[in-house]
Motif scaffolding. Structure first.
Motif, mmCIF file in Angstrom:
data_model
loop_
_atom_site.group_PDB
_atom_site.id
_atom_site.type_symbol
_atom_site.label_atom_id
_atom_site.label_comp_id
_atom_site.label_asym_id
_atom_site.label_seq_id
_atom_site.Cartn_x
_atom_site.Cartn_y
_atom_site.Cartn_z
ATOM 1 N N ASP A 184 15.312 12.696 15.051
ATOM 2 C CA ASP A 184 14.217 13.968 14.455
ATOM 3 C C ASP A 184 13.237 13.205 13.656
ATOM 4 O O ASP A 184 12.200 13.638 13.339
ATOM 5 N N ALA A 185 13.308 12.020 13.139
ATOM 6 C CA ALA A 185 12.495 11.417 12.159
ATOM 7 C C ALA A 185 11.752 10.196 12.824
ATOM 8 O O ALA A 185 11.050 9.515 12.320
ATOM 9 N N HIS A 186 11.926 10.097 14.278
ATOM 10 C CA HIS A 186 11.423 9.256 15.067
ATOM 11 C C HIS A 186 10.552 9.587 16.329
ATOM 12 O O HIS A 186 10.614 10.818 16.572
ATOM 13 N N ARG A 187 9.561 8.748 16.781
ATOM 14 C CA ARG A 187 8.864 9.252 17.707
ATOM 15 C C ARG A 187 9.394 8.619 19.037
ATOM 16 O O ARG A 187 10.094 7.770 19.133
ATOM 17 N N PRO A 211 21.430 23.152 21.799
ATOM 18 C CA PRO A 211 21.008 23.124 23.105
ATOM 19 C C PRO A 211 19.709 24.285 23.273
ATOM 20 O O PRO A 211 19.725 25.345 22.435
ATOM 21 N N GLY A 212 18.592 23.550 23.947
ATOM 22 C CA GLY A 212 17.375 24.683 23.969
ATOM 23 C C GLY A 212 16.501 24.391 22.798
ATOM 24 O O GLY A 212 15.466 25.244 22.696
ATOM 25 N N ASN A 213 16.657 23.476 22.062
ATOM 26 C CA ASN A 213 15.827 23.158 20.821
ATOM 27 C C ASN A 213 15.495 21.728 20.862
ATOM 28 O O ASN A 213 15.825 21.016 19.880
ATOM 29 N N PRO A 214 14.816 21.141 22.094
ATOM 30 C CA PRO A 214 14.459 19.700 22.112
ATOM 31 C C PRO A 214 13.236 19.316 21.111
ATOM 32 O O PRO A 214 12.590 20.004 20.451
ATOM 33 N N ARG A 215 13.521 17.806 20.858
ATOM 34 C CA ARG A 215 12.287 17.384 19.835
ATOM 35 C C ARG A 215 11.179 17.198 21.034
ATOM 36 O O ARG A 215 11.398 17.155 21.927
ATOM 37 N N ARG A 216 10.135 17.248 20.325
ATOM 38 C CA ARG A 216 8.848 17.037 20.839
ATOM 39 C C ARG A 216 8.579 15.545 21.216
ATOM 40 O O ARG A 216 8.811 14.563 20.237
#
Length: 294
Positions: A184-187, A211-216
């Motif tokens: 979550d804290a990374h590119r 599920p269904g909540n992906p990182r951008r």
């Protein structure tokens, strides 16, 4: 129906114009037009709608072209088999596979194949969409999924695993993730919203999340080579297939316990080429070189 006229008809149907078909056939535009008119007159049906921007097949033209394509595809296979040397593999082999596998792994290894079989030449068609082997768009394919067509011969080549990697510079600046939630804290460098030949290719975006909540992603790109170069530049963390292990030697593996979906790779070709020497030696070459990966 006259074979020469059918050959001209097929060229026009594929090119969409008399001019482009004439260039392919080395005929004048007027000669091509006369052949088509003669065929339409013999069949007593219109085969093309003519308009300012080119030609469109009529319903009858579509029906004829489907048959003609199939006939010429089978003739091409027969010609290839008849001209193949009885003594040793020879002639051209049209191979299709994905852009990532073809550019990163296959192309650099073809020199070894040519040293073993100097009379075989390869036409390498890189496309993330499946070319139609039944219609001779290629002779053989290396695919990242089992073949969907029932009339294709298949041979399992390997299973691809994924490596999660980052550059040493990126990790020095941003730290090393210890568990999936730390991403979550990374590119992230991901493959984007296109339709790749590999299902669930962006699994890293959801690892350790609901599920269904992906990182951008920081970067989305539809190229394995571009993902590699972006990661190497220090842009972020991403995944690469294990067949690129030699190319990622300067990168650092992170979260090795995280496993993505495996990809099954198959070598496929039409039943008509089952006895082709070129196909057999290329298949065996692939199996030998891929065995070196594991």
């Amino acid at each position: 129906m006259d074979w020469d006229k059918l050959r001209v008809f097929h060229a026009v149907a594929e090119a969409g114009s008399f001019t482009h078909a004439g260039e392919t056939l080395n005929l004048s535009q007027s000669a091509v037009s006369r052949q088509i008119s003669a065929l339409e007159e013999a069949l007593q049906v219109p085969l093309f709608h003519r308009h300012a921007r080119g030609l469109i097949l009529t319903e009858q033209g579509e029906q004829l072209n489907r048959t003609v394509r199939e006939v010429f595809a089978k003739l091409a296979i027969t010609e290839a088999l008849l001209t193949e040397s009885k003594e040793k593999p020879a002639g051209r082999l049209k191979v299709t596979t994905t852009v990532g596998f073809g550019a990163s792994w296959l192309a650099p290894r073809l020199q070894g194949f040519f040293e073993m079989y100097p009379d075989v030449s390869v036409s390498l068609l890189l496309d993330d969409l499946d070319l139609d082997l039944a219609m001779r768009e290629a002779d053989v394919a290396i695919r990242m999924h089992p073949p969907k067509q029932p009339d294709l011969v298949q041979r399992h080549l390997m299973t691809i695993d994924w490596l999660i990697v980052a550059s040493p510079e990126y990790l020095k600046k941003h730290g090393v993730p210890q568990r999936a939630e730390d991403l979550d804290a990374h590119r992230l460098v991901l493959f984007g919203e296109y339709h790749p030949p590999v299902a669930d290719i962006n699994w890293l975006a959801e690892a350790g999340r609901r599920p269904g909540n992906p990182r951008r992603a920081a970067l989305e790109v539809n190229s394995t080579q571009a993902v590699l170069l972006a990661i190497r530049s220090g842009l972020g963390i991403g995944i690469l297939p294990d067949f690129m292990a030699a190319e990622v030697a300067d990168l650092v593996r992170v979260l090795p316990e995280l496993k993505g979906p495996k990809v099954e790779v198959f070598f496929v070709y039409p039943e008509e080429l089952r006895n082709s020497k070129r196909v057999a030696v290329f298949r065996d070459f692939l199996l030998t070189r891929l065995a070196e990966l594991h």
